[in-house]
Enzyme design. Structure first.
Site, mmCIF file in Angstrom:
data_model
loop_
_atom_site.group_PDB
_atom_site.id
_atom_site.type_symbol
_atom_site.label_atom_id
_atom_site.label_comp_id
_atom_site.label_asym_id
_atom_site.label_seq_id
_atom_site.Cartn_x
_atom_site.Cartn_y
_atom_site.Cartn_z
ATOM 1 N N ASP A 83 0.807 -1.232 0.000
ATOM 2 C CA ASP A 83 0.000 0.000 0.000
ATOM 3 C C ASP A 83 0.835 1.276 0.000
ATOM 4 O OD1 ASP A 83 0.737 -0.676 2.788
ATOM 5 O OD2 ASP A 83 -0.385 1.157 3.249
ATOM 6 N N ASP A 86 5.588 0.190 3.352
ATOM 7 C CA ASP A 86 5.804 -1.037 4.124
ATOM 8 C C ASP A 86 5.542 -2.245 3.224
ATOM 9 O OD1 ASP A 86 3.114 -0.951 3.796
ATOM 10 O OD2 ASP A 86 2.608 -0.670 5.897
ATOM 11 N N TYR A 234 -5.580 0.259 8.812
ATOM 12 C CA TYR A 234 -6.673 0.651 7.925
ATOM 13 C C TYR A 234 -7.992 0.260 8.576
ATOM 14 C CZ TYR A 234 -3.320 2.032 4.425
ATOM 15 O OH TYR A 234 -2.317 2.681 3.758
ATOM 16 N N GLU A 473 5.710 9.730 3.233
ATOM 17 C CA GLU A 473 5.359 8.397 2.732
ATOM 18 C C GLU A 473 4.441 8.503 1.515
ATOM 19 O OE1 GLU A 473 3.528 5.770 5.624
ATOM 20 O OE2 GLU A 473 4.219 3.999 4.523
#
Ligand SMILES: *[C@@H]1O[C@H](CO)[C@@H](O)[C@H](O)[C@H]1NC(C)=O
Length: 496
Positions: A83, A86, A234, A473
């Site tokens: 995603d 990571d 999430y 990120e």
């Protein structure tokens, strides 16, 4: 919320002037290379690939990873996308990413030129995985990887040795949010492949129908069913109701079956279609639902008129210079919403502005905003101002896309990008051995070209620091709407 009053058209035009003055000035004739930005925004997805990489993989510093995902459960769950920075495969944002990539292709594919094939491949990399994740009837595999253990390491995906635990929703542990979004993604992708690969398209639509039926029959939030695995990463804060409407809206668009239109109409209030209308992201689909359903209606029906009113209200809330408690603009002109990774809001809301402006243009309409009115061209100019900010029209004079322009983020919060590649350093780099790369002040060794990061703060400042993940990120759902935005502005350089 503003009450909407319809006004005669002549008056609308007169009222347009004050708002135009508030909108950012058009930048000097297209200084940005939207074609280059488009190409890179799609290339980014190759850097996020999990599984066995194909021979035509262009991001060569990445290698095969996670080749046994699902094997503990006796299913093949290889493939799909990481995603962000990571190495977990989170099904909820992955499905949302796929839906938005598909929407980008559906609305703007004709503007993608030679990049269309790459955009379609990016959709397919997600949907091939989502088909695997839904291959067992009544089950959706929603995550691969123990997020706590993964986040405790700074490791390349190719070296990853943390548990690849699989998590699923089923009748006893429902997840209408993740299943509804997965159905939306499969349905949207079935439109993308309709004329290009009819048998794949038919399989996507069939699967979307059955996954939606599962989502609707067994209602519940996956963050209740799987709380310890998916929260706080999430976690579905917003409830599963919006994903059911969203899934039904995409199924209606893909199948044209009356039952989905009836579903939307019958469940509109039960499922809270008019709640939090100015949100659109992996957790909250409301603004997207209203814009998408308005498209279907534009120019004809009174049938679901409330969705159009919600969409109009949403658009009004975004206009610069109009106070709204949930929407702000930085001094440099970047849209802001509370919460981490602001750029996800910028790109998804800009996408909706652009999509809606096109729907309005086709039906020759404006958006009534209290005593003002917003034209389709105003909406496009706001969307363009956000895209231009990302590409360099900002107080930092930098692009927020890696590899675009002369100054861009060098220390993105991304494991694969920040650790030497397998080609440069073949020996295994373990969980904690990666820390020295995380803490290093040096630029990342591997350019994740096309990655757009969380971005500057409300003062337009950007530290370019790996540990400040909220700003440094990249994520797949920041980029997915940009694919459509860049395509449009590339194909319409003057027509804004
Ligand atoms: C943004 O970051 C800068 C530099 O780190 C800092 O000085 C400023 O206060 C921050 N602004 C906000 C609104 O947080």
């Amino acid at each position: 919320m503003t009450t909407m009053i319809r006004r005669p058209r002549r008056l609308l035009l007169l009222l347009l002037f004050p708002l135009l003055a508030l909108a950012p000035p058009p930048s000097a004739a297209s200084r940005h290379d939207y074609g280059d930005a488009l190409r890179k925004s799609i290339l980014f997805f190759e850097g996020q690939r999990s599984g066995r990489l194909p021979p035509n993989q262009r991001v060569r510093w990445r290698h095969d990873s996670a080749l046994h995902d699902g094997s503990g459960e006796g299913v093949d769950l290889t493939g799909g996308y990481y995603d962000a920075g990571d190495n977990v495969k989170f099904g909820f944002p992955m499905a949302f990413t796929a839906t938005l990539l598909a929407w980008s292709v559906i609305d703007f594919g004709k503007s993608m030129g030679p990049e269309l094939g790459n955009a379609i491949s990016a959709v397919r990399w997600a949907t091939d995985y989502l088909m695997k994740a839904t291959s067992v009837p009544g089950v959706v595999y929603v995550q691969v990887g123990d997020a706590f253990r993964d986040h405790g390491c700074w490791e390349r995906p190719e070296d990853m040795d943390t548990p690849r635990t699989t998590y699923k929703v089923d009748a006893s542990r429902p997840g209408s949010d993740v299943a509804g979004e997965t159905a939306a993604a499969l349905a949207a992708a079935s439109i993308v492949f309709r004329g290009r690969d009819p048998s794949y398209s038919a399989r996507l639509l069939d699967r979307a129908i059955s996954v939606f039926e599962f989502a609707d029959r067994h209602r519940g939030a996956y963050s209740s069913s799987l709380r310890s695995a998916v929260c706080p990463f999430y976690c579905d804060f917003d409830g599963y109701q919006d994903e059911l409407l969203w899934g039904a809206a995409w199924l209606h668009k893909a199948s044209r079956r009356r039952e989905y239109r009836e579903y939307i109409k019958n469940n509109e209030h039960i499922l809270g279609a008019d709640d939090s209308i100015n949100e659109f992201g992996w957790d909250n689909k409301h603004a997207g639902i209203n814009v998408l359903i308005s498209k279907v209606l534009m120019g004809n029906a009174q049938y679901l008129e409330s969705f159009k009113l919600n969409a109009d209200n949403f658009i009004c809330s975004l206009l610069p210079g109009i106070f709204h408690p949930q929407i702000q603009y930085s001094p440099g002109g970047l849209l802001f919403k509370v919460g981490g990774s602001n750029m996800q809001h910028v790109t998804s809301l800009s996408f909706l502005l652009l999509a809606y402006s096109n729907y309005l243009s086709h039906s020759n309409q404006h958006v009534p905003c209290g005593s003002h009115s917003a034209s389709p061209s105003l909406l496009r100019r706001i969307a363009k101002s956000q895209v231009d900010y990302i590409l360099g029209d900002n107080p930092m004079r930098m692009s927020y896309m890696v590899g675009y322009g002369s100054k861009y983020p060098m220390r993105i919060h991304h494991r694969a990008s920040s650790i030497p590649s397998v080609g440069a350093h073949p020996a295994h780099i373990g969980c904690k051995a990666g820390s020295k790369y995380y803490l290093s002040p040096n630029p990342n060794p591997n350019l994740l070209v096309g990655a757009v990061v969380g971005g500057p703060n409300l003062s337009d400042a950007f530290p370019d620091s790996r540990p400040v993940f909220q700003q440094s990120e990249p994520t797949t759902y920041i980029n997915a709407p940009l694919v459509g935005l860049f395509a449009f502005f590339w194909a319409h350089p003057g027509n804004v």
